[in-house]
Design a protein around this motif. Sequence first.
Motif, PDB file in Angstrom:
ATOM      1  N   GLY A  71       0.843  -1.195   0.000  1.00 22.94           N
ATOM      2  CA  GLY A  71       0.000   0.000   0.000  1.00 22.94           C
ATOM      3  C   GLY A  71       0.875   1.241   0.000  1.00 22.94           C
ATOM      4  O   GLY A  71       1.764   1.368  -0.826  1.00 22.94           O
ATOM      5  N   VAL A  72       0.655   2.130   0.965  1.00 23.12           N
ATOM      6  CA  VAL A  72       1.476   3.344   1.053  1.00 23.12           C
ATOM      7  C   VAL A  72       2.781   3.101   1.808  1.00 23.12           C
ATOM      8  O   VAL A  72       3.654   3.961   1.821  1.00 23.12           O
ATOM      9  N   LEU A  73       2.928   1.940   2.424  1.00 26.41           N
ATOM     10  CA  LEU A  73       4.155   1.617   3.144  1.00 26.41           C
ATOM     11  C   LEU A  73       5.241   1.244   2.145  1.00 26.41           C
ATOM     12  O   LEU A  73       5.098   0.311   1.368  1.00 26.41           O
ATOM     13  N   ARG A  74       6.321   2.010   2.130  1.00 28.92           N
ATOM     14  CA  ARG A  74       7.411   1.813   1.163  1.00 28.92           C
ATOM     15  C   ARG A  74       8.620   1.111   1.763  1.00 28.92           C
ATOM     16  O   ARG A  74       9.377   0.471   1.069  1.00 28.92           O
ATOM     17  N   VAL A  75       8.844   1.298   3.049  1.00 34.30           N
ATOM     18  CA  VAL A  75      10.034   0.741   3.686  1.00 34.30           C
ATOM     19  C   VAL A  75       9.631   0.100   5.007  1.00 34.30           C
ATOM     20  O   VAL A  75       8.895   0.694   5.789  1.00 34.30           O
ATOM     21  N   LEU A  76      10.104  -1.098   5.237  1.00 37.54           N
ATOM     22  CA  LEU A  76       9.951  -1.769   6.523  1.00 37.54           C
ATOM     23  C   LEU A  76      11.254  -2.507   6.759  1.00 37.54           C
ATOM     24  O   LEU A  76      11.560  -3.478   6.063  1.00 37.54           O
ATOM     25  N   ASN A  77      12.052  -2.000   7.664  1.00 38.63           N
ATOM     26  CA  ASN A  77      13.352  -2.585   7.940  1.00 38.63           C
ATOM     27  C   ASN A  77      13.416  -3.062   9.380  1.00 38.63           C
ATOM     28  O   ASN A  77      12.859  -2.440  10.272  1.00 38.63           O
ATOM     29  N   ASP A  78      14.122  -4.150   9.588  1.00 39.39           N
ATOM     30  CA  ASP A  78      14.515  -4.579  10.924  1.00 39.39           C
ATOM     31  C   ASP A  78      15.976  -4.173  11.053  1.00 39.39           C
ATOM     32  O   ASP A  78      16.828  -4.721  10.358  1.00 39.39           O
ATOM     33  N   ASP A  79      16.267  -3.198  11.901  1.00 41.87           N
ATOM     34  CA  ASP A  79      17.627  -2.687  12.039  1.00 41.87           C
ATOM     35  C   ASP A  79      18.247  -3.134  13.358  1.00 41.87           C
ATOM     36  O   ASP A  79      17.637  -2.977  14.415  1.00 41.87           O
ATOM     37  N   LEU A  80      19.448  -3.660  13.271  1.00 38.71           N
ATOM     38  CA  LEU A  80      20.252  -3.975  14.435  1.00 38.71           C
ATOM     39  C   LEU A  80      21.406  -2.985  14.413  1.00 38.71           C
ATOM     40  O   LEU A  80      22.234  -2.998  13.505  1.00 38.71           O
ATOM     41  N   VAL A  81      21.429  -2.082  15.392  1.00 44.82           N
ATOM     42  CA  VAL A  81      22.408  -1.000  15.420  1.00 44.82           C
ATOM     43  C   VAL A  81      23.433  -1.309  16.508  1.00 44.82           C
ATOM     44  O   VAL A  81      23.079  -1.677  17.630  1.00 44.82           O
ATOM     45  N   GLN A  82      24.683  -1.109  16.177  1.00 44.38           N
ATOM     46  CA  GLN A  82      25.782  -1.380  17.090  1.00 44.38           C
ATOM     47  C   GLN A  82      25.663  -0.518  18.349  1.00 44.38           C
ATOM     48  O   GLN A  82      25.382   0.680  18.264  1.00 44.38           O
ATOM     49  N   PRO A  83      25.884  -1.107  19.529  1.00 40.27           N
ATOM     50  CA  PRO A  83      25.825  -0.312  20.772  1.00 40.27           C
ATOM     51  C   PRO A  83      26.803   0.857  20.746  1.00 40.27           C
ATOM     52  O   PRO A  83      27.896   0.755  20.208  1.00 40.27           O
ATOM     53  N   LYS A  84      26.365   1.965  21.324  1.00 44.35           N
ATOM     54  CA  LYS A  84      27.153   3.190  21.440  1.00 44.35           C
ATOM     55  C   LYS A  84      27.554   3.771  20.096  1.00 44.35           C
ATOM     56  O   LYS A  84      28.495   4.541  20.003  1.00 44.35           O
ATOM     57  N   ARG A  85      26.856   3.402  19.044  1.00 44.05           N
ATOM     58  CA  ARG A  85      27.197   3.915  17.714  1.00 44.05           C
ATOM     59  C   ARG A  85      26.051   4.741  17.161  1.00 44.05           C
ATOM     60  O   ARG A  85      26.108   5.933  17.107  1.00 44.05           O
ATOM     61  N   GLY A  86      25.005   4.087  16.718  1.00 47.36           N
ATOM     62  CA  GLY A  86      23.849   4.784  16.180  1.00 47.36           C
ATOM     63  C   GLY A  86      24.102   5.452  14.841  1.00 47.36           C
ATOM     64  O   GLY A  86      25.085   5.182  14.157  1.00 47.36           O
ATOM     65  N   PHE A  87      23.212   6.341  14.488  1.00 46.26           N
ATOM     66  CA  PHE A  87      23.263   7.064  13.225  1.00 46.26           C
ATOM     67  C   PHE A  87      23.810   8.458  13.478  1.00 46.26           C
ATOM     68  O   PHE A  87      23.457   9.098  14.450  1.00 46.26           O
ATOM     69  N   GLY A  88      24.627   8.949  12.564  1.00 47.71           N
ATOM     70  CA  GLY A  88      25.071  10.328  12.629  1.00 47.71           C
ATOM     71  C   GLY A  88      23.960  11.232  12.109  1.00 47.71           C
ATOM     72  O   GLY A  88      22.845  10.784  11.813  1.00 47.71           O
ATOM     73  N   THR A  89      24.234  12.502  11.995  1.00 44.92           N
ATOM     74  CA  THR A  89      23.254  13.443  11.471  1.00 44.92           C
ATOM     75  C   THR A  89      23.022  13.166   9.993  1.00 44.92           C
ATOM     76  O   THR A  89      23.970  13.117   9.214  1.00 44.92           O
TER      77      THR A  89
END
Length: 136
Positions: free
Chosen positions: A80-98
């Motif tokens: 439908g209108v849902l374009r992205v569905l991700n299961d994300d495993l992010v490294q501890p103390k890292r995350g995403f930058g700006t």
Amino acid sequence: LTRTFSSPSTCSNYSTKMLSTPTIKVITKDKLYMSEPPPQWFGNPINPRFDDAWTNKNWLKSRFHFNFAEYHSGTNVDFGVLRVLNDDLVQPKRGFGTHPHRNIEIFTYIVEGSLTHQDSMGSKESLGRGSIQFMT
């Protein structure tokens, strides 16, 4: 594991209206495309060299349910209108930058651990297991 929920069915008679338990379909991780993008795609510097457990390859593991980024299967385009569905495993103390988000809604559900989000307006919030965040 990824859990996809179907919508509950209801009886038409209001006085005996009953909701059924949602059906859960378990999709194992080996059925999903896994992306391990470079950290620079998300505004991060290269991982620090003082910790061998941190590598540029393992900082983020995204499992895609639909065509997205470098994954194009020809099927699983959207829902439908849902374009992205991700299961994300992010490294501890890292995350995403700006990094920017334009013309999208983001819904985050914390399965395990915690996540701290800080936006460009200075708002900062830490979310724990079971928390939900909606960004527009």
